[in-house]
Design an enzyme around this catalytic site. Structure first.
Site, PDB file in Angstrom:
ATOM      1  N   HIS A 381     -31.204   1.879  10.951  1.00  0.00           N
ATOM      2  CA  HIS A 381     -30.260   0.865  11.069  1.00  0.00           C
ATOM      3  C   HIS A 381     -29.650   0.604  12.505  1.00  0.00           C
ATOM      4  CE1 HIS A 381     -28.062  -2.185   9.166  1.00  0.00           C
ATOM      5  NE2 HIS A 381     -27.612  -1.477   8.090  1.00  0.00           N
ATOM      6  N   TYR A 493     -15.636  -2.604   1.624  1.00  0.00           N
ATOM      7  CA  TYR A 493     -16.325  -3.082   2.427  1.00  0.00           C
ATOM      8  C   TYR A 493     -17.667  -3.623   1.975  1.00  0.00           C
ATOM      9  CZ  TYR A 493     -19.402  -3.031   6.721  1.00  0.00           C
ATOM     10  OH  TYR A 493     -20.087  -3.281   7.815  1.00  0.00           O
ATOM     11  N   SER A 495     -20.725  -6.250   3.649  1.00  0.00           N
ATOM     12  CA  SER A 495     -21.242  -6.595   4.860  1.00  0.00           C
ATOM     13  C   SER A 495     -21.499  -8.179   5.068  1.00  0.00           C
ATOM     14  CB  SER A 495     -22.500  -5.909   5.292  1.00  0.00           C
ATOM     15  OG  SER A 495     -23.062  -6.002   6.366  1.00  0.00           O
ATOM     16  N   THR A 506     -22.561  -7.560  12.366  1.00  0.00           N
ATOM     17  CA  THR A 506     -22.080  -8.047  11.331  1.00  0.00           C
ATOM     18  C   THR A 506     -20.400  -7.777  11.366  1.00  0.00           C
ATOM     19  OG1 THR A 506     -21.899  -5.514  10.774  1.00  0.00           O
ATOM     20  CG2 THR A 506     -23.767  -6.828  10.088  1.00  0.00           C
TER      21      THR A 506
END
Length: 668
Positions: A381, A493, A495, A506
């Site tokens: 990532h 959360y 994204s 992001t």
């Protein structure tokens, strides 16, 4: 404003457009002729707009006003804190706003002005990933699951892998040749997603072209991440890892049963080898009768990063440097699985973590394929986000299914294979380390629970017709489920991409709001009967608020990345953190209990990732034309994924009843 005024003048200069029109038409004709030529077999297409056409003119990610950020921060904190905790945090925030915060804001703005080539968040966010010492398995790498090939006869491991490899190479070559169609979000596709728009954009000088696109109600997206997708690997280093890209590699890495194989897929001139040659090499690997590797070195990529860094240095000292270079410089990894899982939970486990040593998790991009042709992308990532991977995903699915290069009738050219098997040299110490890493890996993945939900009562189009946004309904379902299960609202959360800005990454959508909290009490708590109209009104209020949060996040006007930027600046330049960031309630809002994400595409079946906290949930979801899907992960016993899925189902049922004009049943 000056640039926009100049652009309006430029576009209104009709004489200039008329003069250029014959050139545009002739180029178009040449483009059409060349696109159909045999020379284009190595490319997906040849865009008349260069891939990087908009890059220089993309707007810069804005740094929000400090007061606005702190106001949003407190608004979010209000939903998860007790009254006493909230009052304490208000005092800390008010002090920060007029002291350290004011100074940090000025310095962050000044630093941003000195680095106009990028965004204020790009390097800190990239470094956040690379500095993390946690294993990247479950803590970092997500997966996205391809839909099956719509032609059952092509849903075959050998055929599908060959077609996907060739399509992936075409994507890479089209990108590197700067002829991949730029990523553009069309607000009104009927008016802008056409050749006329592209002709006009091609004529506008690159310093102004973003503003021209904006006048057509389109948003060109940042594509700076794409270059790190191929021939790239995250290398473990003490304290901070390194992302290395080596474009010289012409080979593919294939893993099967923990064994490593490489073979060339490009020739010396960089052309894609004949599909039959690639297919022959894959067939040779699939026919290899070697047992599963009892020393699966790839398991080290699932280790603590400092531990893996020390092991890698030891491997190099034992004479494995060239082997590691071949792995690191490979274009991407293909992981063959001999199993054919049909259960969604088993598929998630195969694609998210697999068995010990079956995936080299450091590779930026890995294709994992089951014996039945089920395929996913598992990606590291740090280098990029879902937007970049999604573009690859869509292009490869479309090309591999509509322009297949091998077919059920294609015979295998067994004499064309040229595969090299890689072997690692290990001493007794490394063999013992390897066995310890396998035990640790197995213990970690066994602690993860995975559950899946397919829901068919309503679909994306149904939700839109009701007046709600599909994403807001899904987020409300998640809030309702957790509230029903645990009777509280927690840090959440979701994204959101900021790819509309140069080097955007992001932003966080904080989906736990005053509106969702109120809806939870109305739907779940025991109180005097609430009318269907009031319940629907509460749902619509959630949708409206969620829409506002989403727009703010996409435009870089959330609060999370701004506070993160200020915090990193304080750490790096001052060597200490203001009370704002040491406040236990700041830690609480960043201890994410509900980590959620969605990616919508006809090519994607589902995505998944692990929770980011031991007592949290990882919730991947999708809303489609035919169904709704949830992929939920957790670490029991502190969490209960099966019960959470039951609560999600109840939430979806209740909201369906309300949208149908009926009162939902109270019991679960």
């Amino acid at each position: 404003m000056f640039k926009l005024c100049r652009l309006k003048y430029y576009l209104r200069n009709k004489e200039r457009l008329i003069i250029l029109q014959p050139l545009t038409s002739s180029l178009d004709e040449a483009f059409q002729r060349y696109s159909s030529s045999a020379a284009d077999k190595d490319f997906l297409h040849r865009s008349i707009l260069p891939t990087d056409h908009f890059q220089a003119s993309l707007p810069r990610l804005p740094i929000p006003e400090l007061e606005d950020t702190l106001k949003k921060y407190l608004e979010c904190q209000r939903q998860i804190l007790t009254d006493d905790e909230y009052d304490q945090t208000v005092d800390i925030v008010n002090k920060f706003k007029v002291t350290e915060g004011l100074d940090l804001q000025k310095r962050l703005i000044a630093k941003d002005k000195r680095n106009k080539h990028t965004s204020y968040i790009a390097k800190p966010w990239f470094d956040m990933y690379l500095k993390s010492r946690l294993p990247i398995v479950l803590n970092n790498n997500p997966f996205m699951y391809f839909r099956d090939d719509p032609r059952p006869e092509y849903q075959n491991q050998l055929l599908r892998s060959t077609n996907m490899i060739v399509s992936s190479l075409k994507f890479m070559k089209t990108l590197r040749a700067n002829i991949l169609e730029p990523d553009i979000y069309h607000l009104n596709p009927a008016k802008s997603d056409n050749m006329r728009f592209r002709k006009i954009m091609r004529m506008i000088p690159t310093p102004f072209v973003f503003y021209g696109a904006y006048m057509f109600k389109t948003l060109p997206l940042d594509m700076s991440q794409h270059k790190n997708m191929f021939n790239s690997t995250r290398i473990p280093r003490p304290g901070k890892d390194e992302l290395v890209v080596n474009k010289e590699g012409r080979h593919l890495l294939v893993m099967r049963n923990g064994n490593f194989y490489v073979f060339d897929v490009l020739d010396a001139s960089g052309n894609i080898l004949e599909p039959g040659v690639i297919m022959a090499s894959l067939h040779q690997i699939m026919q290899d009768q070697s047992p599963p590797n009892t020393e699966p070195v790839a398991v080290f990529t699932a280790e603590d990063r400092d531990v893996w860094a020390s092991y890698r240095e030891k491997l190099i000292s034992l004479g494995n440097e060239e082997t590691l270079k071949l792995i690191d410089s490979s274009i991407f990894a293909l992981c063959f699985e001999d199993n054919k899982p049909t259960d969604p939970n088993a598929i998630t486990r195969m694609f998210l973590h697999g068995e010990a040593g079956r995936i080299w998790f450091d590779k930026s991009l890995s294709l994992i394929m089951s014996a039945g042709g089920n395929t996913c992308v598992n990606f590291e990532h740090s280098w990029g986000d879902g937007v970049a991977v999604l573009r690859y995903f869509n292009e490869v699915f479309e090309d591999s299914t509509k322009k297949s290069v091998v077919h059920p009738s294609t015979s295998v050219q067994t004499d064309a294979a040229s595969v090299q098997r890689l072997e690692f040299k290990l001493d007794q110490e490394m063999k013992e380390n390897l066995q310890q890493s396998v035990k640790k890996f197995n213990s970690t993945i066994q602690s993860l629970d995975v559950h899946h939900l397919e829901y068919y009562k309503y679909t994306k189009s149904y939700v839109k017709k009701s007046g709600m946004s599909p994403d807001s309904l899904m987020q409300l379902a998640i809030q309702l489920a957790y509230y029903r299960q645990c009777k509280q609202t927690v840090a959440t959360y979701e994204s959101c991409s900021t790819a509309a800005f140069k080097h955007g990454r992001t932003e966080t959508i904080r989906s736990a709001t005053a509106e969702t909290k109120r809806a939870c009490t109305l739907f779940v708590d025991n109180h005097p009967a609430v009318s269907v109209e009031e319940l629907k009104k509460a749902m619509m209020a959630c949708s409206k608020k969620h829409g506002s949060l989403t727009r703010n996040a996409a435009m870089g006007k959330g609060f999370d990345r701004h506070l993160f930027g200020l915090k990193i600046l304080a750490e790096e330049e001052d060597g200490r953190l203001p009370e704002m960031f040491t406040d236990s309630n700041y830690q609480k809002i960043n201890h994410i209990i509900l980590s959620t994400s969605t990616v919508s595409s006809p090519a994607i079946l589902i995505g998944g990732f692990a929770p980011v906290t031991p007592n949290g949930y990882g919730v991947g979801y999708s809303t489609e034309d035919s169904r709704i899907g949830f992929n939920v992960t957790s670490y029991p016993p502190s969490t209960n994924a099966p019960n959470f899925i039951e609560c999600v189902t109840k939430a979806l049922d209740d909201m369906y009843e309300v949208l149908e004009g009926r009162h939902p049943a109270k019991s679960i």
